[in-house]
Scaffold this motif. Structure first.
Motif, PDB file in Angstrom:
ATOM      1  N   LEU C 192      -8.168  58.129 -66.067  1.00 55.55           N
ATOM      2  CA  LEU C 192      -8.900  58.674 -64.929  1.00 55.55           C
ATOM      3  C   LEU C 192      -8.684  60.177 -64.840  1.00 55.55           C
ATOM      4  N   ASP C 224     -10.688  53.590 -57.711  1.00 55.30           N
ATOM      5  CA  ASP C 224     -10.292  54.438 -58.834  1.00 55.30           C
ATOM      6  C   ASP C 224      -9.882  55.845 -58.412  1.00 55.30           C
ATOM      7  N   GLU C 225      -9.663  56.054 -57.123  1.00 52.95           N
ATOM      8  CA  GLU C 225      -9.336  57.401 -56.696  1.00 52.95           C
ATOM      9  C   GLU C 225      -7.972  57.507 -56.014  1.00 52.95           C
ATOM     10  N   GLY C 226      -7.191  56.470 -56.083  1.00 55.39           N
ATOM     11  CA  GLY C 226      -5.872  56.505 -55.467  1.00 55.39           C
ATOM     12  C   GLY C 226      -4.904  57.364 -56.261  1.00 55.39           C
TER      13      GLY C 226
END
Lengths: 280, 280, 280, 280
Positions: C192, C224-226
């Motif tokens: 990511l 998917d942004e943690g």
């Protein structure tokens, strides 16, 4: 019916080998799905691995290849199917467990027909997977005697393609190894040739290295000196004592051993001059 | 006026060291911008590196630290400024050139005060950067005599913080090394302790390894056995002969040497028991 | 009796924090076995993790720390003991199996109290290890309804420290995630922020990248942004289609997830500004 | 007289291609020193790169290959010789300097015929190596106008094989790029497709990633979306702000760009479907 074969050839190098081999494939009407060659110019050796398919007679192809290739060419036509492997281990479970999980997930082109260990420690883990676990204790036995017993157990398994030493911590004698030439794969817990011998993590700690690694290799007569199949490393630092290195090293060991095993199972390794040619 | 200092301390470990040191910093009104500690529990050794700033008397701080720390504590207060370094090389330009380019770009906390070589080969490259190039040929000389001449040239440079062996291909005697204890940094073209000695790439080729590497280390009396500062590797394969390995290895060599040099220039290395503690 | 504690502190940065904290440790007669600090100068934030031992009253130490530290300091005294974790998975076994094997080998400071899956596929594997397997099918259910059922099952397990998404292939709603703030660890099969969303290996293949990777992160409201905990990659090449990439990627996924899980279990992660500070 | 050629072929896949090509080589009496093939089965495309030598007529061989291969086969016979390259840069010297040093050491199969920059910053460095430095300022110019001036300068250089953007920090228009199809190599300072666009290190810092990287790619119409040639990464951690990342990233950038450049200079890259097939 369409057949799939892997064709592995190694022989003396000479002009026109690819032409002659690919002509044979063409004349037999084969599809060539993958082709890898390597010429060791220094030693005048030619290596080739092809994946072919078609409606053909493998024996006739083999005969044709022998006809067009140099004398004493080593030609193997291998039908892809699960190879029969035996695992040997001592007490540590990380490499063994990793292979069991891969096996369970059908990641490996292999059937694990049994596990042999000089301890009972790993029985519980192995039997979860309904795989035979044979305990051959070395206690009170001469090395030769112990190996004799292991050989007896191995014989009971019938045909064995590969023996995988998944952290089997005893040295095998040349006599034992001679039964399984280029068919025993070991994981050594250092980036060979650094830290040959006992407790490489302790050696690495004492030397103050900044990387540790693992090496998968075929076992030959000389301990830790067989042909290397795969290696990898991880960075370490001064905060790690040798036990921390050993723990960190486990992840490399299991990945490297699995990589080497897959290469062997998929017939991607040539052994030559105590080295490997790998078409990965 | 605000002063910036690096404080490096190593001493026998005991309870309360961080408290005592940070109390001293606090009492002197310092800003602590960075703090790293490490206790080698096994050997009872304490290491600490701090970056501090403030309006303070460094000598008074040093005295205070000596007061509160165990006897024989090693305390260094270092004002960040370009260190004076001399490069030594033979014929290969990749490590030398890399350092020259970094120097030119002000990437290094260093002033290159000269280059010494046993050949003329690299003069042209070095002089492009207006750096003195001293040719000290070894031809026809005993080793001791050659080193004597180098020492004479080094003395002319005045104070030297570090000597960087940027592919200097001759062995230095313990007598020479003794002049620059923990101040000579060498790049060895293998992941030590694998392939000690001459032509490691040839050795690596012969052994059939799947990774090659480089090791930057301080030079001590025993060749290739000094404290390791940095190591890295690259994967290789059967298609590479030893010259191909050597070419591929150059990129690792120069990056590893530069990394080690930067650590030294930024006072981030402690040497202890022939190992390094690195606060990177 | 000697107690062992991990002390995790994060608060507004100000002068003298290390001094004040180490003074408290010293006054309480503690041995400090490990100490890591970090100051985010840009945001004025201080982070510290210490491992301390001694005969002391943890509540009194906590009170003392609150006294000397800035208001609203976040102070956690954690006694090392196995954390209670639940694994969630869908059909793939490599990450799940890897954690099971590590658990079996006592590699993890954790007790796996159950596995929840939206399929029956992995029941056989999990039950080998005598761990409860709960099938919560999503078929015919609204997302909210499905999550409600999962929550019900999770509640039955009692206290849960972490939920590990070991290739759980369904998106969790912000409502679900809100129950387990910074306690859900996911493995995403790309480095990511490349290849957010579905089938990253297919995306990677289409884009023609030369490396693929995996990312372990805490799950927050946005898929998917943690905060990212750990990442790693492997090189790939043109011969690999997306299935070959996926197979190769499994080894990275499982190693990265295990690494992140260990960091969480050993209380080595601070989350801050959607990022992590990691004292590994 | 013995000639050395690289033969690069790509065409529609069909049965017998290797046979037909190797037959042509054999009939022309060639030594085949190296052979690499790849079949993209999904897209029905065949790629082959051979290094051949012999006393032969290249035009006749090319004609023969066209005869036996499918229509519209792309056949290139390339005589190895230094390619003519132009470097473009802005202000940073690490990539440019690295290429200059490699060039000086004869590491590259290339002649650097000039450097173009929109600043004067790097003139001093470049002129040390007696390479023409052309300053084409963009100040006060429309993009099209600026590019027009660059094109004018490029034309003066005569034939150009490759343009290497060694940290040239301006976006090129599709009109400019169209002049050099698959002949402009750029280094982007992230592992694409992560962090497309401006200041990827700042983006990486903000996202809190644990790895950063670099991507060398051919430039096409869409910024940062051309075919990827090479990528690599380094691990980073929470202590690094974006400037620290940028500094650390430089070593990856220069190594990745050099790797891509060498592949191009040695004719080891096929471009296809916005991807690369690389025979390294």
């Amino acid at each position: 019916m369409t057949k799939y074969y892997r064709v592995l050839i190694d022989c003396k190098d000479e002009k026109g080998l690819v032409y002659k081999i690919s002509k044979a494939f063409y004349d037999f009407g084969l599809n060539v799905e993958n082709n890898r060659e390597f010429v060791d110019a220094q030693n005048g050796k030619f290596f080739m691995r092809s994946e072919v398919s078609g409606k053909f007679d493998p024996l006739a192809l083999e005969a044709e290849l022998h006809l067009v290739l140099p004398a004493r060419a080593n030609i193997r036509l291998i039908e892809p199917k699960p190879k029969r492997i035996v695992l040997m281990a001592t007490k540590e479970s990380h490499c063994l467990g990793d292979i069991l999980i891969r096996h369970e997930a059908n990641e490996l082109e292999a059937e694990i027909i049994g596990v042999i260990s000089n301890y009972e420690t790993l029985r519980n883990l192995v039997e979860k997977f309904e795989i035979p676990y044979v305990h051959v204790s070395h206690e009170g036995l001469q090395r030769a005697e112990h190996e004799e017993r292991i050989l007896t157990e191995l014989e009971k398994f019938g045909h064995i393609d590969y023996i995988v030493l998944a952290k089997y911590m005893r040295i095998l004698t040349p006599e034992f190894v001679a039964h399984f030439d280029e068919r025993i794969i070991n994981i050594h817990h250092s980036f060979l040739p650094a830290f040959i011998g006992a407790n490489p993590y302790k050696q690495a700690y004492d030397r103050g290295v900044k990387i540790i690694g693992a090496t998968a290799h075929f076992v030959n007569n000389n301990l830790d000196e067989g042909p290397i199949i795969a290696q990898d490393i991880i960075p370490i630092n001064h905060t790690m004592d040798w036990k921390a290195m050993r723990n960190a090293g486990r992840d490399v060991e299991k990945v490297v051993l699995a990589k080497a095993l897959k290469l062997a199972l998929e017939d991607k390794i040539f052994v030559y001059a105590n080295k490997t040619v790998i078409f990965d």
